[in-house]
Each structure stands twice: as structure tokens, then as C-alpha cells.
Scaffold this motif. Structure first.
Motif, PDB file in Angstrom:
ATOM      1  N   GLY A 194       0.807  -1.218   0.000  1.00 59.47           N
ATOM      2  CA  GLY A 194       0.000   0.000   0.000  1.00 59.47           C
ATOM      3  C   GLY A 194       0.836   1.261   0.000  1.00 59.47           C
ATOM      4  O   GLY A 194       0.515   2.232  -0.699  1.00 59.47           O
ATOM      5  N   ALA A 195       1.931   1.274   0.780  1.00 57.54           N
ATOM      6  CA  ALA A 195       2.780   2.465   0.868  1.00 57.54           C
ATOM      7  C   ALA A 195       3.418   2.778  -0.477  1.00 57.54           C
ATOM      8  O   ALA A 195       3.441   3.942  -0.910  1.00 57.54           O
ATOM      9  N   VAL A 196       3.916   1.751  -1.159  1.00 58.23           N
ATOM     10  CA  VAL A 196       4.549   1.966  -2.462  1.00 58.23           C
ATOM     11  C   VAL A 196       3.514   2.443  -3.478  1.00 58.23           C
ATOM     12  O   VAL A 196       3.779   3.356  -4.275  1.00 58.23           O
ATOM     13  N   LEU A 197       2.321   1.847  -3.437  1.00 54.52           N
ATOM     14  CA  LEU A 197       1.266   2.260  -4.370  1.00 54.52           C
ATOM     15  C   LEU A 197       0.829   3.692  -4.108  1.00 54.52           C
ATOM     16  O   LEU A 197       0.590   4.465  -5.046  1.00 54.52           O
ATOM     17  N   VAL A 198       0.709   4.072  -2.825  1.00 53.94           N
ATOM     18  CA  VAL A 198       0.330   5.451  -2.490  1.00 53.94           C
ATOM     19  C   VAL A 198       1.400   6.425  -2.978  1.00 53.94           C
ATOM     20  O   VAL A 198       1.085   7.479  -3.549  1.00 53.94           O
ATOM     21  N   GLN A 199       2.683   6.074  -2.780  1.00 54.29           N
ATOM     22  CA  GLN A 199       3.773   6.935  -3.252  1.00 54.29           C
ATOM     23  C   GLN A 199       3.703   7.113  -4.769  1.00 54.29           C
ATOM     24  O   GLN A 199       3.763   8.236  -5.281  1.00 54.29           O
ATOM     25  N   VAL A 202       8.676   9.798  10.753  1.00 47.76           N
ATOM     26  CA  VAL A 202       8.063  10.640   9.721  1.00 47.76           C
ATOM     27  C   VAL A 202       8.538  12.082   9.863  1.00 47.76           C
ATOM     28  O   VAL A 202       8.746  12.782   8.870  1.00 47.76           O
ATOM     29  N   GLY A 203       8.746  12.543  11.093  1.00 49.20           N
ATOM     30  CA  GLY A 203       9.275  13.884  11.302  1.00 49.20           C
ATOM     31  C   GLY A 203      10.655  14.067  10.696  1.00 49.20           C
ATOM     32  O   GLY A 203      10.987  15.127  10.161  1.00 49.20           O
ATOM     33  N   LEU A 204      11.476  13.011  10.751  1.00 49.93           N
ATOM     34  CA  LEU A 204      12.822  13.066  10.180  1.00 49.93           C
ATOM     35  C   LEU A 204      12.812  12.825   8.673  1.00 49.93           C
ATOM     36  O   LEU A 204      13.740  13.232   7.968  1.00 49.93           O
ATOM     37  N   ALA A 205      11.781  12.170   8.165  1.00 49.66           N
ATOM     38  CA  ALA A 205      11.723  11.839   6.737  1.00 49.66           C
ATOM     39  C   ALA A 205      11.169  12.971   5.887  1.00 49.66           C
ATOM     40  O   ALA A 205      11.366  12.984   4.666  1.00 49.66           O
ATOM     41  N   THR A 206      10.478  13.925   6.502  1.00 51.73           N
ATOM     42  CA  THR A 206       9.850  15.016   5.761  1.00 51.73           C
ATOM     43  C   THR A 206      10.526  16.348   6.100  1.00 51.73           C
ATOM     44  O   THR A 206      11.437  16.392   6.918  1.00 51.73           O
ATOM     45  N   PHE A 226      17.959   6.329  11.286  1.00 56.57           N
ATOM     46  CA  PHE A 226      18.216   5.305  10.268  1.00 56.57           C
ATOM     47  C   PHE A 226      17.000   5.152   9.350  1.00 56.57           C
ATOM     48  O   PHE A 226      17.117   5.194   8.116  1.00 56.57           O
ATOM     49  N   ALA A 227      15.815   5.015   9.952  1.00 60.59           N
ATOM     50  CA  ALA A 227      14.600   4.832   9.161  1.00 60.59           C
ATOM     51  C   ALA A 227      14.247   6.089   8.386  1.00 60.59           C
ATOM     52  O   ALA A 227      13.810   6.020   7.228  1.00 60.59           O
ATOM     53  N   GLY A 228      14.403   7.267   9.009  1.00 64.22           N
ATOM     54  CA  GLY A 228      14.086   8.515   8.326  1.00 64.22           C
ATOM     55  C   GLY A 228      14.986   8.751   7.133  1.00 64.22           C
ATOM     56  O   GLY A 228      14.527   9.229   6.070  1.00 64.22           O
ATOM     57  N   PHE A 229      16.271   8.432   7.266  1.00 65.55           N
ATOM     58  CA  PHE A 229      17.215   8.588   6.157  1.00 65.55           C
ATOM     59  C   PHE A 229      16.847   7.643   5.016  1.00 65.55           C
ATOM     60  O   PHE A 229      16.844   8.031   3.842  1.00 65.55           O
ATOM     61  N   LEU A 230      16.501   6.393   5.361  1.00 64.90           N
ATOM     62  CA  LEU A 230      16.140   5.427   4.327  1.00 64.90           C
ATOM     63  C   LEU A 230      14.796   5.757   3.684  1.00 64.90           C
ATOM     64  O   LEU A 230      14.550   5.399   2.531  1.00 64.90           O
ATOM     65  N   ALA A 231      13.919   6.439   4.416  1.00 62.27           N
ATOM     66  CA  ALA A 231      12.604   6.777   3.862  1.00 62.27           C
ATOM     67  C   ALA A 231      12.733   7.695   2.652  1.00 62.27           C
ATOM     68  O   ALA A 231      12.029   7.529   1.647  1.00 62.27           O
ATOM     69  N   PRO A 259       4.446   8.321   3.592  1.00 61.12           N
ATOM     70  CA  PRO A 259       4.118   6.890   3.548  1.00 61.12           C
ATOM     71  C   PRO A 259       5.346   5.997   3.699  1.00 61.12           C
ATOM     72  O   PRO A 259       5.271   4.933   4.321  1.00 61.12           O
ATOM     73  N   ALA A 260       6.470   6.430   3.129  1.00 61.05           N
ATOM     74  CA  ALA A 260       7.705   5.651   3.274  1.00 61.05           C
ATOM     75  C   ALA A 260       8.120   5.574   4.740  1.00 61.05           C
ATOM     76  O   ALA A 260       8.505   4.508   5.245  1.00 61.05           O
ATOM     77  N   GLY A 261       8.049   6.702   5.436  1.00 60.50           N
ATOM     78  CA  GLY A 261       8.384   6.714   6.852  1.00 60.50           C
ATOM     79  C   GLY A 261       7.463   5.833   7.665  1.00 60.50           C
ATOM     80  O   GLY A 261       7.901   5.131   8.594  1.00 60.50           O
ATOM     81  N   ILE A 262       6.161   5.845   7.338  1.00 63.63           N
ATOM     82  CA  ILE A 262       5.196   4.992   8.037  1.00 63.63           C
ATOM     83  C   ILE A 262       5.577   3.528   7.880  1.00 63.63           C
ATOM     84  O   ILE A 262       5.628   2.768   8.857  1.00 63.63           O
ATOM     85  N   LEU A 263       5.847   3.115   6.655  1.00 64.64           N
ATOM     86  CA  LEU A 263       6.180   1.717   6.384  1.00 64.64           C
ATOM     87  C   LEU A 263       7.440   1.287   7.125  1.00 64.64           C
ATOM     88  O   LEU A 263       7.443   0.259   7.825  1.00 64.64           O
ATOM     89  N   LEU A 264       8.519   2.051   6.973  1.00 68.08           N
ATOM     90  CA  LEU A 264       9.798   1.644   7.567  1.00 68.08           C
ATOM     91  C   LEU A 264       9.727   1.661   9.089  1.00 68.08           C
ATOM     92  O   LEU A 264      10.343   0.823   9.759  1.00 68.08           O
ATOM     93  N   ALA A 265       8.972   2.598   9.652  1.00 67.15           N
ATOM     94  CA  ALA A 265       8.798   2.629  11.110  1.00 67.15           C
ATOM     95  C   ALA A 265       8.047   1.399  11.590  1.00 67.15           C
ATOM     96  O   ALA A 265       8.401   0.787  12.611  1.00 67.15           O
ATOM     97  N   ARG A 266       6.995   1.013  10.861  1.00 65.05           N
ATOM     98  CA  ARG A 266       6.202  -0.160  11.231  1.00 65.05           C
ATOM     99  C   ARG A 266       7.004  -1.457  11.082  1.00 65.05           C
ATOM    100  O   ARG A 266       6.764  -2.438  11.792  1.00 65.05           O
TER     101      ARG A 266
END
Length: 424
Positions: free
Chosen positions: A37-42, A184-188, A401-406, A221-228
Motif C-alpha cells: 500500500g505504501a509503495v502504491l500510495v507513493q 516521519v518527522g525526520l523523513a519530511t 536510520f529509518a528517516g534517512f532510508l525513507a 508513507p515511506a516513513g510509516i512503512l519503515l517505522a512499522r
């Protein structure tokens, strides 16, 4: 048919998700539906802005808005600083590009956008836009109301301002939800800095304003996925309800403008101080490394970062011939903030970097995930929820780590799409 670079980006997307799974606290709880879902939303958000017929009108409107804000800001800046800010010159100018002064051309935009954002929030315009994105994330990704609202707020507000929006619910969030909010705060990035980034890239990247705006949105959405993936939600927990009201309020339009300007001033001062110190520190390290040579050149921080992050840049879809320079930009973003990375990206002449690589790097560096933001995150959240300070400290490096990868994931998704979507 996808070309090799599109497939390269798909490989990078798999590696990014796999890296987060490798450090997951519960590898058996991989959120397959959320991943798809995250990839499709992106992809859908990117196609909505760049691929839908008539999208050029929207992009031109965004660019026009950015240009209008820059022009209006320049008038105010020149009123205060005169010829130093590009006003009428008291002498003959031999080198016009030398008139560009970062402190006068870029930083004042943050003041204006910060004040404008506060005013739009007070008028409930920005609040309703945030609510719309919150409902989108709530319905499509299964987030609780409070988490969805915080994620949506992160698209337009800063990584500390957005938790204020849900301050009343912070004590109800689970550990996984707090981590998600941090990632998500670090990814945006904040809306107050988006216009500055677009202004920097405008001369060298077509539709720069559109790319910067979309970059911040799709990284959520990327941050949501990687955090989860890294800290999955325990079944039966989470889902704190939010009625989409907020503790972030202003008494009047004038109060919003004044407080928004004051908040913007703090951002400007922080950015200025960090840029001065970090650029100076890098220069100092380069001086100390000046006596070392490797591969027919002096060892510098820039060259080391290029070597370390070149494979990462290649994975998101950058050609290997440009991976060294792109990798250097990723290293600059992580160590010196995304602002420096955008400045360096904007300084690369149009003929020295392909449009595809420049576009991918715009998405890859468009996020607050840098070492300096770790301190800001800890300090800000410790004030808002002091009883959870130790929890924040325990998770902040994983969040970085997750925010950078997002942001890298956002770049990989863009890289996997056909170039025709972007006219490249």
C-alpha cells in the motif's frame, strides 16, 4: 518496457525494505499489506502530480506561487537591507552572480512562509488540508487518528511543531506510534523550508517546486512503512483516537502572523548557526587531512563521503558514472543537513549532472534526517512528553536510520517510474 535504471531502482527499493527488516524488533510481523500500500500510495501521488493530463497547469501554478513568494520576499528584504539584498546598486556591478547572498536571498523566505503558514492555520485552510491527508493515511494505512494527524501535519509543519498538534494525545500513543511520529518527522521537511529549497534548485531543475513538494509528501508513507517494519505495532494496542482538533491555536490573524514570524526567526537563526559551524568543521577536517593523498588526489571529507555512499546512490537508480557525486550529496545531507545538500546540488551546473540524477537526489535529500536533527528531536519531544524522554533516547538513532532510508525509498520509487512521466 522498463530500462536498466528503472530495475536498478526497484532493486534499491527491495534493499531499503530489507535493511529495515534486518533490524526489526519482530521480523515475523512484517506488514506485507502496508508495504504494498505504501509503495502504491507513493507512486499514485507522484503520477497524480506529474503524469495526469493537465498536470502541467498544476506544476506551473506551483512554480508561479513559489516565484511570487520569492519576489514578494525580495521586496521586503531589499526594504531592510537595500543593495546588499539585490536592490539598486550604488556602483557598477562587474559580476552579477556575486550579488546572490544566501542570507538575503533564501533565509528570509523561511520567515515569510512561516508567518503565512500560521495565518493559513488560523484561517483553518491548512488545518483542513492536514485533516484531509490525515484521513487518507488513516484509511489507507490503518493508522490511529492521532498518528494519522501527526503524520499529515509533518508534511507542512516541522518535526517538533507537528507533535504539538496532537499534544492532548501524546500520553496515549504506544511506543510504536511514538517511533512512527519520530521517523516521519525526520523523513519530511517543513513547509517553511520547501520554498527555500525550490528557490535554490529552480535554475537547474525543471519543475523544482513540484518535485520538492511531492518529495516531502511521498516520504510520509515511506516513513510509516519503515517505522512499522522496525518497531511493529502490538496487536490490540494503538489507534489513539483524535477528533482532528488541535492545541495549536492563535488568538487572531495578527497573532498568527507575529507568532509565525517569531517561530520562523528561530528556524532561520538555527539554520544559520548550524550552517556556519558544520561548514567550518568540515573545512577544519579537510585542513587536517590535507597531507594525505589517495588515488591521485587529496583526501577530503567530500571524497570520503562519495566513496561511502556511492553504492547507495547507485541503488536508488543513479548511473554509476554519477554515483560518486550523488553519494557525496547523501553524505552531506546526513552530516551537514539537507540545507547544505540542496545548496551543493543547486551549485552543480546543469551540464555536469543529468536531469534524472538531479531529480532523484532532490527526493533523496528532502528530509530532516541528519545528525543535527537527533538533538532537536530529543530536546523537542522531551519538553512535550518529559515522562517518555528515555523512550525517545532509546529509539532516536533507529529513527534517524529509518528517516534517512525513507527519503531514499521515495527516490527509488520515483526512479522506478518511466522517465516519460517526468518528461526525461
Amino acid at each position: 518496457m522498463p530500462n536498466i535504471l528503472n530495475l536498478q531502482s526497484l532493486l534499491g527499493l527491495a534493499v531499503i525494505v530489507g535493511a529495515c527488516w534486518a533490524v526489526s524488533e519482530n521480523r515475523r510481523a512484517f506488514p506485507w499489506k502496508l508495504a504494498i500500500g505504501a509503495v502504491l500510495v507513493q507512486a499514485a501521488l507522484v503520477l497524480l502530480v506529474f503524469g495526469v493530463p493537465g498536470s502541467a497547469v498544476v506544476l506551473n501554478a506551483i512554480t508561479g506561487a513559489v516565484d511570487g513568494l520569492a519576489t514578494a520576499t525580495r521586496r521586503g528584504t531589499q526594504f531592510i537591507f537595500g543593495y546588499l539584498a539585490g536592490g539598486e546598486q550604488p556602483y557598477v556591478v562587474q559580476n552579477q552572480p556575486a550579488l546572490f547572498v544566501f542570507a538575503f536571498e533564501v533565509l528570509p523566505l523561511i520567515l515569510v512562509i512561516s508567518a503565512l503558514s500560521a495565518l493559513l492555520w488560523h484561517w483553518k485552510i491548512l488545518k483542513w488540508i492536514t485533516r484531509g491527508f490525515g484521513l487518507l493515511f488513516q484509511r489507507t494505512m490503518g493508522l490511529g487518528g492521532a498518528s494519522a494527524l501527526a503524520v499529515a501535519a509533518n508534511i507542512f509543519l516541522g518535526m517538533i511543531e507537528s507533535p504539538i498538534v496532537i499534544r492532548a494525545y501524546l500520553d496515549k500513543l504506544t511506543r510504536s506510534e511514538v517511533f512512527l511520529m519520530m521517523v516521519v518527522g525526520l523523513a519530511t521537511v517543513a513547509g517553511s523550508t520547501m520554498v527555500a529549497y525550490a528557490t535554490i534548485l529552480g535554475p537547474v531543475l525543471p519543475n523544482a517546486a513540484g518535485h520538492v513538494l511531492v518529495a516531502s509528501i511521498v516520504s510520509a508513507p515511506a516513513g510509516i512503512l519503515l517505522a512499522r517494519i522496525i518497531i511493529p505495532e502490538t496487536p490490540g494496542e494503538g489507534g489513539a483516537h483524535a477528533d482532528y482538533d488541535s492545541d495549536l491555536k492563535y488568538d487572531s490573524a495578527i497573532d498568527a502572523i507575529v507568532k509565525g514570524t517569531a517561530d520562523g526567526l528561530m528556524v532561520v537563526l538555527n539554520i544559520s548557526a548550524v550552517l556556519i559551524v558544520f561548514v567550518a568543521l568540515v573545512a577544519l577536517v579537510n585542513v587536517m587531512l590535507g597531507g594525505f593523498w589517495l588515488f591521485d588526489g587529496p583526501v577530503t571529507v567530500e571524497r570520503v563521503l562519495g566513496w561511502l555512499f556511492a553504492p547507495v546512490a547507485w541503488l536508488i537508480g543513479v548511473e554509476w558514472s554519477e554515483a560518486g557525486r550523488a553519494g557525496w550529496l547523501l553524505g552531506v545531507k546526513l552530516t551537514l543537513t539537507e540545507f547544505v545538500a540542496f545548496i551543493e546540488l543547486g551549485n552543480i551546473p546543469a551540464g555536469e549532472m543529468s536531469e534524472r540524477t538531479r531529480m532523484l537526489m532532490t527526493y533523496a535529500v528532502c528530509g530532516f534526517a541528519n545528525i543535527g536533527s537527533v538533538g532537536i528531536t530529543v530536546t523537542g519531544l522531551s519538553v512535550l512528553m518529559p515522562e517518555r524522554r528515555q523512550m525517545v533516547l532509546d529509539m532516536v538513532w533507529k529513527a534517524l536510520f529509518a528517516g534517512f532510508l525513507a527519503t531514499l525509498m521515495s527516490a527509488a520509487v520515483v526512479g522506478a517510474l518511466p522517465g516519460a512521466v517526468f518528461g526525461t
